[in-house]
Design an enzyme around this catalytic site. Structure first.
Site, PDB file in Angstrom:
ATOM      1  N   ASN A  12       9.002  -4.086  -1.736  1.00  0.00           N
ATOM      2  CA  ASN A  12       8.606  -2.701  -1.495  1.00  0.00           C
ATOM      3  C   ASN A  12       8.232  -2.560  -0.020  1.00  0.00           C
ATOM      4  OD1 ASN A  12       7.463  -0.171  -1.469  1.00  0.00           O
ATOM      5  ND2 ASN A  12       5.707  -0.672  -2.758  1.00  0.00           N
ATOM      6  N   PHE A  13       9.094  -1.892   0.744  1.00  0.00           N
ATOM      7  CA  PHE A  13       8.846  -1.751   2.190  1.00  0.00           C
ATOM      8  C   PHE A  13       7.763  -0.721   2.493  1.00  0.00           C
ATOM      9  CE2 PHE A  13      13.289  -3.064   4.076  1.00  0.00           C
ATOM     10  CZ  PHE A  13      13.108  -4.343   3.588  1.00  0.00           C
ATOM     11  N   LYS A  14       7.432   0.133   1.527  1.00  0.00           N
ATOM     12  CA  LYS A  14       6.494   1.234   1.764  1.00  0.00           C
ATOM     13  C   LYS A  14       6.963   2.046   2.989  1.00  0.00           C
ATOM     14  CE  LYS A  14       2.935  -1.596  -0.266  1.00  0.00           C
ATOM     15  NZ  LYS A  14       1.533  -1.865  -0.399  1.00  0.00           N
TER      16      LYS A  14
ATOM     17  N   HIS B 294       3.265   3.679  -8.595  1.00  0.00           N
ATOM     18  CA  HIS B 294       2.607   2.766  -7.649  1.00  0.00           C
ATOM     19  C   HIS B 294       1.177   3.239  -7.358  1.00  0.00           C
ATOM     20  CE1 HIS B 294       1.654   0.524  -4.018  1.00  0.00           C
ATOM     21  NE2 HIS B 294       2.568  -0.339  -4.437  1.00  0.00           N
TER      22      HIS B 294
ATOM     23  N   GLU C 281       0.010  -4.674 -10.989  1.00  0.00           N
ATOM     24  CA  GLU C 281      -0.478  -4.817  -9.623  1.00  0.00           C
ATOM     25  C   GLU C 281      -1.943  -4.392  -9.562  1.00  0.00           C
ATOM     26  OE1 GLU C 281       2.895  -4.598  -6.601  1.00  0.00           O
ATOM     27  OE2 GLU C 281       2.398  -2.532  -7.062  1.00  0.00           O
TER      28      GLU C 281
ATOM     29  N   GLY D 149      -2.309  -5.569  -0.743  1.00  0.00           N
ATOM     30  CA  GLY D 149      -2.485  -5.454   0.705  1.00  0.00           C
ATOM     31  C   GLY D 149      -3.749  -6.108   1.236  1.00  0.00           C
TER      32      GLY D 149
ATOM     33  N   SER E 246      -0.409  -9.060  -2.931  1.00  0.00           N
ATOM     34  CA  SER E 246      -0.556 -10.133  -1.930  1.00  0.00           C
ATOM     35  C   SER E 246       0.201 -11.407  -2.281  1.00  0.00           C
ATOM     36  CB  SER E 246      -2.044 -10.422  -1.688  1.00  0.00           C
ATOM     37  OG  SER E 246      -2.663  -9.284  -1.139  1.00  0.00           O
TER      38      SER E 246
HETATM   39  C1  PEP Z   1       2.618  -3.400  -3.360  1.00  0.00           C
HETATM   40  O1  PEP Z   1       1.994  -2.497  -2.811  1.00  0.00           O
HETATM   41  O2  PEP Z   1       3.501  -3.135  -4.220  1.00  0.00           O
HETATM   42  C2  PEP Z   1       2.314  -4.774  -3.002  1.00  0.00           C
HETATM   43  C3  PEP Z   1       2.513  -5.702  -3.886  1.00  0.00           C
HETATM   44  O3  PEP Z   1       1.795  -4.987  -1.737  1.00  0.00           O
HETATM   45  P1  PEP Z   1       1.281  -6.369  -1.106  1.00  0.00           P
HETATM   46  O4  PEP Z   1       2.261  -7.438  -1.457  1.00  0.00           O
HETATM   47  O5  PEP Z   1       1.207  -6.122   0.359  1.00  0.00           O
HETATM   48  O6  PEP Z   1      -0.068  -6.638  -1.715  1.00  0.00           O
END
Ligand code: PEP
Length: 232
Positions: free
Chosen positions: A6-8, A89, A156, A162, A193
């Site tokens: 997921n590049f956001k 999300h 998640e 993050g 993460s």
């Molecule tokens: C996300 O926001 O879907 C995610 C998993 O982010 P991160 O890996 O940076 O925690």
């Protein structure tokens, strides 16, 4: 195993194109059963001609086309052959105020169009500390058809996204066991993460069928390391 990036709000059209070409070449040497999905920003969509990497979107509006300023509908996605979407999300739920009602509406719309749906759920820290986790996660599945064959659920925990600190093995194992009871045989991803180090510990947990990766997916070498370390 499913590996989803997921590049956001990161990467441009040109950096996404070179990332995808490199990742697609890398994936040609990975086992057939490994599924790789990338969710770049909408502005980066193009016809990439990839063989092993599926390109999806992080959001879209549940309409074909019409009057919804700033949104993108299914007609614009079809132009690029997009067939996957992330819904629910935590950033859209908690930072942008997207309600379960709207998320369920999007779910129905994209289900009817046979999209693969990576559906995210996860609790904030206060629920993890003193709330009813099952009830909370259950409420995020309200009006979601769990029998849909193109559904993938990503667990998640909001407190792990993050932060650089993934949930520990025990927490992931217990929560995924509980989710397995709640959702049946739907593939379950862990997100929060995830990094190249320690990936094997996560993917080795029962009822973890893959990972959804944010920060550590932005660099293609790092995402490739996640994929190869998980399978080492
Ligand atoms: C996300 O926001 O879907 C995610 C998993 O982010 P991160 O890996 O940076 O925690």
């Amino acid at each position: 195993m499913i590996f989803a990036a997921n590049f956001k709000t990161n990467h441009t059209r040109s950096s996404t194109a070179s990332y995808l070409q490199q990742l697609d070449s890398f994936m040609q040497f990975q086992p057939e059963e490994s599924r790789c999905m990338v969710f770049p920003p909408l502005t980066a969509l193009d016809s990439f001609g990839l063989k092993r990497v599926e390109v999806g979107v992080q959001n879209a509006y549940p309409m074909q086309k019409g009057s919804m300023t700033g949104e993108v509908g299914s007609e614009q996605l079809e132009e690029f052959g997009v067939g996957s979407i992330i819904l629910g999300h935590s950033e859209r739920r908690h930072k942008l105020g997207e309600t379960q009602e709207l998320i369920a509406q999007k779910y129905e719309y994209f289900k009817e169009r046979e999209f693969t749906i990576v559906y995210c759920i996860g609790e904030p820290l206060e629920v993890r500390k003193s709330g009813d986790l099952k009830e909370y996660l259950g409420s995020q599945l309200e009006n979601i058809d769990l029998a849909y064959e193109r559904l993938i659920i990503a667990y998640e925990p909001v407190w792990a996204i993050g932060t650089g600190e993934s949930a520990d093995r025990e927490t992931i194992a217990q929560t995924h066991d509980m989710l397995r009871q709640m959702v049946g045989s739907v593939p379950l991803l862990y997100g929060g993460s995830v990094k190249p180090d320690g990936i094997q510990e996560i993917t080795g947990i029962e009822n973890v069928e893959g990972v959804l990766v944010g920060s550590a997916s932005l660099d293609v070498k790092s995402f490739e390391a996640i994929i190869s370390n998980a399978q080492a």
